[in-house]
Scaffold this motif. Structure first.
Motif, PDB file in Angstrom:
ATOM      1  N   VAL A  57      -8.533 -14.318 -16.658  1.00 48.45           N
ATOM      2  CA  VAL A  57      -7.440 -13.311 -16.395  1.00 48.45           C
ATOM      3  C   VAL A  57      -7.608 -12.756 -14.875  1.00 48.45           C
ATOM      4  O   VAL A  57      -8.783 -11.972 -15.002  1.00 48.45           O
ATOM      5  CB  VAL A  57      -7.503 -12.177 -17.406  1.00 48.45           C
ATOM      6  N   ASP A  58      -7.062 -12.541 -14.231  1.00 42.06           N
ATOM      7  CA  ASP A  58      -7.080 -11.967 -12.623  1.00 42.06           C
ATOM      8  C   ASP A  58      -5.843 -11.063 -12.639  1.00 42.06           C
ATOM      9  O   ASP A  58      -4.719 -11.261 -13.134  1.00 42.06           O
ATOM     10  CB  ASP A  58      -6.783 -13.048 -11.540  1.00 42.06           C
ATOM     11  N   ASP A  59      -6.101  -9.953 -12.094  1.00 44.80           N
ATOM     12  CA  ASP A  59      -5.325  -8.839 -11.971  1.00 44.80           C
ATOM     13  C   ASP A  59      -4.863  -9.138 -10.294  1.00 44.80           C
ATOM     14  O   ASP A  59      -5.411  -8.743  -9.529  1.00 44.80           O
ATOM     15  CB  ASP A  59      -5.955  -7.519 -11.951  1.00 44.80           C
ATOM     16  N   MET A  60      -3.593  -9.630 -10.505  1.00 45.96           N
ATOM     17  CA  MET A  60      -2.813  -9.856  -9.134  1.00 45.96           C
ATOM     18  C   MET A  60      -2.401  -8.634  -8.306  1.00 45.96           C
ATOM     19  O   MET A  60      -2.216  -8.782  -6.986  1.00 45.96           O
ATOM     20  CB  MET A  60      -1.540 -10.737  -9.548  1.00 45.96           C
ATOM     21  N   ARG A  61      -2.570  -7.654  -9.022  1.00 47.59           N
ATOM     22  CA  ARG A  61      -2.316  -6.330  -8.051  1.00 47.59           C
ATOM     23  C   ARG A  61      -3.519  -6.217  -7.118  1.00 47.59           C
ATOM     24  O   ARG A  61      -3.065  -5.996  -5.913  1.00 47.59           O
ATOM     25  CB  ARG A  61      -2.092  -5.225  -8.950  1.00 47.59           C
ATOM     26  N   ILE A  62      -4.481  -6.127  -7.763  1.00 46.04           N
ATOM     27  CA  ILE A  62      -5.763  -6.114  -6.775  1.00 46.04           C
ATOM     28  C   ILE A  62      -5.971  -7.366  -5.755  1.00 46.04           C
ATOM     29  O   ILE A  62      -6.195  -7.225  -4.441  1.00 46.04           O
ATOM     30  CB  ILE A  62      -6.980  -6.237  -7.643  1.00 46.04           C
ATOM     31  N   GLN A  63      -5.440  -8.442  -6.280  1.00 48.95           N
ATOM     32  CA  GLN A  63      -5.558  -9.754  -5.248  1.00 48.95           C
ATOM     33  C   GLN A  63      -4.400  -9.411  -4.125  1.00 48.95           C
ATOM     34  O   GLN A  63      -4.724  -9.805  -3.099  1.00 48.95           O
ATOM     35  CB  GLN A  63      -5.182 -10.877  -6.014  1.00 48.95           C
ATOM     36  N   LYS A  64      -3.422  -9.158  -4.355  1.00 47.40           N
ATOM     37  CA  LYS A  64      -2.267  -8.883  -3.512  1.00 47.40           C
ATOM     38  C   LYS A  64      -2.445  -7.746  -2.490  1.00 47.40           C
ATOM     39  O   LYS A  64      -2.418  -7.946  -1.192  1.00 47.40           O
ATOM     40  CB  LYS A  64      -0.870  -8.410  -4.345  1.00 47.40           C
TER      41      LYS A  64
END
Length: 595
Positions: free
Chosen positions: A301-308
């Motif tokens: 699971v990756d948090d895309m908010r942090i990646q973005k």
């Protein structure tokens, strides 16, 4: 050179050349990634998927083409990352089904297999979109099928079909408005064209660049123009993946069910072995449903908010922790802290710490499950993948973790980081746990936020490690007994004497007894007074307080500490499952960072 047919060894060489080419382009693909979400990881995901294929092929070079193709498909399913990786996995699965039992492929047979693979790739998505990698694959497949009867050698066939694939790629901004707005082509489609270009280069030259490891040289991401839009609303922020193994899976039924939980749903593979990908708000519920269908593995699971945020506005220094670090959520966002989660098991049920099981769910299950939970270090593949993503957006790395002598996590972090390049990198044994690690991370985050040099951030972290102490007050001995850390005899003695054990982390990274208080009444008030005595007259910089489903006792501790340290910041959070395994319900933690 002219090639009239493909056999197993030629398929390996051609595909390996394509994989090598995309490795050289990984950072560029990350930078132009704006669809389906601008999280800047398409290149990393495609590379991770294809690296798994390359490694699998190396160990199966003697297989006939049909068998090798199935190994390629299996490797793609096992290693697929992200939307693009899952689509590639289904493409290779469709190709493997089309060439089953074949030892060689003529150009017409190859074209037919690719056409079936293209159709299979579309079937993996609940809502396939044009203007993506799918459009590029479809155009390439249609050209192959149209021209294969006229071109009997692969060189001329690949030259003609590559030109069509490149044209399809150029059209993607006209098909997807988000691409046109950003001024880029589809990143995954570009990646597929990169594979084809690498394949054609090998067919023309016969030159295959063998390397021990398919790796990427670092590109300074800060010098590249940002193309990531700021107006995207991530209603389903968690990129959620797993491998599902069992018998007789119905892909369409699984797709329909997962549509109820999010978007960007891809289900790739065979009826016995599937890769599941989706974006969701509740990854734990998704995994619980899939667990009812078959066996789960490789949960990610990756948090895309942090990646973005990292992709659009990176700091010069990436700050990384493992999930044993407990902090208020707002600080993870403020300091752009990236978390590598440890794993957690109740019997055969595996969870990703703080992601697929919440604190409330964990502590409730701790009451009712016959299995006492166990923790394990993050999978090496996940560690490497996270660092590869960060290396494409940051030039420097600070990574702070649970002590080496208490967990294998730090060793896994170091192993995963060996093959990833940063301009500067420093990995720290925090010699603390929970909110204690959190206070050290706050010092690092504050230094990065202030624009300190990498060397000064390192010095500040080193000082924080030396000047931070943590204490854990237990409500009972149940968890440490069930976890096998104390004997039944010692547990009964502690209970009979009405002792309240207090634990700490020593500077060798071992959990040890800090002392005890006496009497069960007001035990946590006594615990707070114990900590105050340990502080003595030393100057305090920060304090942290955490609790395991015991907010009332934590608040009393906070108020007591505030009365003694009016000008000191006191941070509050909860004890995460990784520490809760050992501390149990109702435990309270207090960490102190000295000036």
């Amino acid at each position: 050179m002219k090639i009239a047919y493909l056999d197993g060894r030629r398929l390996y060489r051609v595909l390996y050349a394509g994989i090598q080419n995309i490795m050289d382009r990984q950072d560029y693909l990350n930078k132009i990634n704006v669809f389906p979400v601008p999280d800047g990881d398409t290149g990393t995901n495609m590379a991770y998927t294809l690296m798994g294929i390359a490694e699998r092929m190396r160990t199966h070079l003697s297989l006939p083409l049909g068998d090798l193709s199935q190994e390629v498909a299996n490797a793609a399913i096992d290693n697929a990352r992200g939307n693009s990786g899952a689509i590639l996995a289904q493409f290779f699965q469709g190709f493997a089904e089309a060439v089953m039992g074949k030892a060689k492929l003529s150009t017409t047979q190859f074209a037919e297999a690719v056409s079936l693979a293209s159709q299979s790739a579309y079937q993996a998505l609940s809502h396939p979109r044009e203007g993506t990698i799918l459009s590029v694959i479809k155009t390439w497949a249609a050209c192959l099928k149209d021209k294969a009867h006229h071109y009997r050698d692969y060189l001329t066939l690949m030259e003609a079909s590559l030109a069509e694939a490149q044209e399809a790629l150029r059209r993607t901004p006209e098909q997807l408005a988000v691409l046109k707005k950003a001024g880029v082509v589809d990143a995954a489609g570009q990646g597929f064209v990169d594979i084809l270009e690498g394949m054609l280069h090998f067919i023309r030259s016969g030159n295959l660049r063998h390397t021990q490891k398919l790796e990427l040289s670092l590109v300074d991401a800060l010098e590249q123009e940002d193309v990531h839009p700021d107006d995207l609303n991530l209603d389903f922020p968690f990129c959620t993946e797993c491998v599902l193994t069992g018998e007789g899976f119905n892909r369409q039924a699984i797709l329909a069910e997962l549509e109820q939980h999010g978007d960007s749903v891809v289900v790739a593979g065979s009826p016995q072995h599937m890769k599941v990908h989706l974006h969701t708000l509740e990854p734990g519920k998704v995994f619980n449903h899939l667990r009812s269908l078959g066996q789960l593995s490789q949960q990610k699971v990756d948090d895309m908010r942090i990646q973005k945020k990292a992709a659009a506005d990176p700091n010069a220094i990436a700050l990384v922790v493992d999930s044993t670090c407990d902090l208020p959520d707002e600080l993870f966002d403020r300091f752009q802290i990236h978390t590598i989660p440890v794993r957690l098991n109740f019997g055969d049920d595996e969870f990703i710490d703080k992601i697929t099981i919440s604190g409330d769910e964990f502590y409730q299950r701790l009451l009712t499950d016959k299995h006492h939970p166990k923790t394990s270090q993050p999978p090496l593949g996940d560690v490497r993948r996270i660092f590869k993503f960060l290396s494409s957006h940051y030039s420097n790395l600070i990574s702070i973790h649970v002590p080496r002598n208490s967990s294998g996590t730090l060793q896994g972090i170091e192993a995963g980081l060996k093959e990833v390049e940063f301009k500067n990198k420093a990995v720290f044994d925090g010699f603390s746990l929970s909110i204690g690690t959190g206070l050290i991370v706050i010092e690092a985050g504050a230094a990065i936020e202030a624009g300190d040099s990498f060397e000064n951030v390192v010095r500040r972290v080193e000082n924080a490690v030396q000047n931070t102490e943590v204490f854990i007050g237990l409500d009972s001995m149940d968890a440490v007994f069930r976890g096998g850390r104390v004997s039944d005899k010692k547990k009964k003695l502690v209970e009979a004497l009405h002792l309240n054990p207090i634990l700490t982390m020593n500077k060798n990274g071992f959990v040890e007894s800090a002392g005890v208080t006496f009497g069960r009444r007001n035990k946590f008030e006594k615990f707070t007074r114990f900590v105050l005595k340990k502080i003595g007259n030393r100057a305090v910089k920060r304090i942290g307080v955490v609790h395991a489903v015991n907010p009332e006792a934590a608040q009393v501790a906070v108020e007591t500490l505030k009365s003694h340290f009016q000008n000191v910041s006191i941070y509050q959070s909860t004890v995460g499952p990784a520490l809760g395994v050992h501390a149990g319900r109702k435990a309270i933690g207090i960490a102190v960072q000295f000036a």
